[in-house]
Design an enzyme around this catalytic site. Structure first.
Site, mmCIF file in Angstrom:
data_model
loop_
_atom_site.group_PDB
_atom_site.id
_atom_site.type_symbol
_atom_site.label_atom_id
_atom_site.label_comp_id
_atom_site.label_asym_id
_atom_site.label_seq_id
_atom_site.Cartn_x
_atom_site.Cartn_y
_atom_site.Cartn_z
ATOM 1 N N SER A 145 0.853 -1.193 0.000
ATOM 2 C CA SER A 145 0.000 0.000 0.000
ATOM 3 C C SER A 145 0.887 1.240 0.000
ATOM 4 O O SER A 145 1.999 1.219 0.533
ATOM 5 C CB SER A 145 -0.869 0.027 1.253
ATOM 6 O OG SER A 145 -1.479 1.298 1.392
ATOM 7 N N TYR A 158 -0.700 -0.963 10.270
ATOM 8 C CA TYR A 158 -0.891 -1.253 8.835
ATOM 9 C C TYR A 158 0.300 -0.765 8.003
ATOM 10 O O TYR A 158 0.841 -1.512 7.180
ATOM 11 C CB TYR A 158 -2.185 -0.576 8.385
ATOM 12 C CG TYR A 158 -2.581 -0.812 6.951
ATOM 13 C CD1 TYR A 158 -3.149 -2.021 6.545
ATOM 14 C CD2 TYR A 158 -2.428 0.195 5.989
ATOM 15 C CE1 TYR A 158 -3.538 -2.223 5.232
ATOM 16 C CE2 TYR A 158 -2.825 -0.002 4.678
ATOM 17 C CZ TYR A 158 -3.375 -1.217 4.295
ATOM 18 O OH TYR A 158 -3.762 -1.415 2.997
#
Ligand SMILES: NC(=O)c1ccc[n+]([C@@H]2O[C@H](COP(=O)([O-])OP(=O)(O)OC[C@H]3O[C@@H](n4cnc5c(N)ncnc54)[C@H](OP(=O)(O)O)[C@@H]3O)[C@@H](O)[C@H]2O)c1
Length: 250
Positions: A145, A158
């Site tokens: 990401s 994350y």
């Protein structure tokens, strides 16, 4: 008539029943591959996928297991090898968020995200590599990401896992390059899936101002890059990451 680029290829996409994973599954099926789409809990979405993609018949397989459980992953590969002796593409796409600012994040929020995003990628790749080496060909693609590159507030867990996936691609690429296997990461920005369904219109507007192309990403924006990396012709791309973020983070 163009030849299907992945005719008879064997592909595994973790988290392949929803969102980006589902888009990747469809792209491979459309081009002739046999695809295993894995999921964890959501039977409804898995059934919907089976129904909506029934035209692909026995080219699509669904497997339910937890990628963060080492034993589950071992058992999955055992079943896989009873069906096929070859694995051409592994897309480590299964992933979750559990956002909270660092000072307030619980042990559970921290560990759950690390377990699924990080352990899952490791367990799935560790078992895939020997299978790919046997055939002296393979493509491993980690769904990272842009959050792993630029860091996003509230995503200490994350972002850490997504940065780690880029590093894991670099390491694995060095280890298996001479065996015909490439390992890369894809770094999407904000893509319209369940994962960003929590965002209010106001939050979306704020994000759009930061994205140079001024729109959210589509699943197909990401899926196209995954299939590009999987191509035989992409053999000289390895150990790197490609942002699919509309310019966010660049
Ligand atoms: N959407 C975005 O904006 C965005 C941006 C950057 C990166 N990404 C990355 O892209 C990937 C996919 O995101 P998405 O938005 O498409 O997610 P999503 O719509 O929430 O779908 C997640 C998929 O992963 C599966 N999954 C979750 N935990 C699992 C586990 N423990 N074991 C096996 N499968 C599991 C889910 O299965 P169930 O249905 O059974 O829960 C589902 O199929 C993630 O790695 C995410 O970090 C997404």
């Amino acid at each position: 008539m163009t030849m299907a680029r992945f005719h008879d290829w064997k592909v595994v996409v973790t988290g392949g029943t929803r969102g980006i994973g589902r888009g990747v599954v469809e792209c491979f099926l459309q081009e002739g591959a046999h695809v295993v789409a894995t999921y964890n809990k959501n039977e409804q979405e898995a059934n919907l996928l089976r129904e909506q993609l029934s035209e692909y018949g026995n080219h699509l397989f669904l497997e339910k297991f937890d990628v963060s459980n080492s034993q589950d992953v071992k058992e999955f590969y055992k079943r896989y090898e009873e069906r096929w002796d070859r694995l051409d593409v592994l897309v480590n796409n299964a992933g979750i968020t559990s956002d909270q600012v660092t000072a307030l994040m619980t042990d559970d929020e921290w560990k759950r995200v690390l377990n699924i995003n990080l352990d899952g990628t490791f367990f799935m790749s560790r078992a895939a590599i020997p299978l790919m080496m046997r055939n002296r060909f393979g493509r491993i693609i980690h769904m990272s990401s842009i959050s792993g590159k630029m860091g996003m507030s509230g995503q200490v867990n994350y972002s850490a896992t997504k940065a780690a996936q880029v590093a894991m691609a670099q390491v694995m690429a060095k280890e298996v390059g001479k065996k015909g296997i490439t390992v890369n990461a894809v770094c999407p920005g904000f893509i319209e899936t369940d994962m960003i369904a929590y965002m209010t219109d106001e939050q979306k507007r704020a994000v759009l101002n930061e994205i140079p192309v001024r729109r959210l990403g589509k699943v197909s924006d990401v899926a196209n890059v995954v299939t590009f990396l999987a191509l035989r012709e992409s053999a000289y791309i390895t150990g790197t990451s490609i942002d699919v973020s509309g310019g966010l983070g660049s």
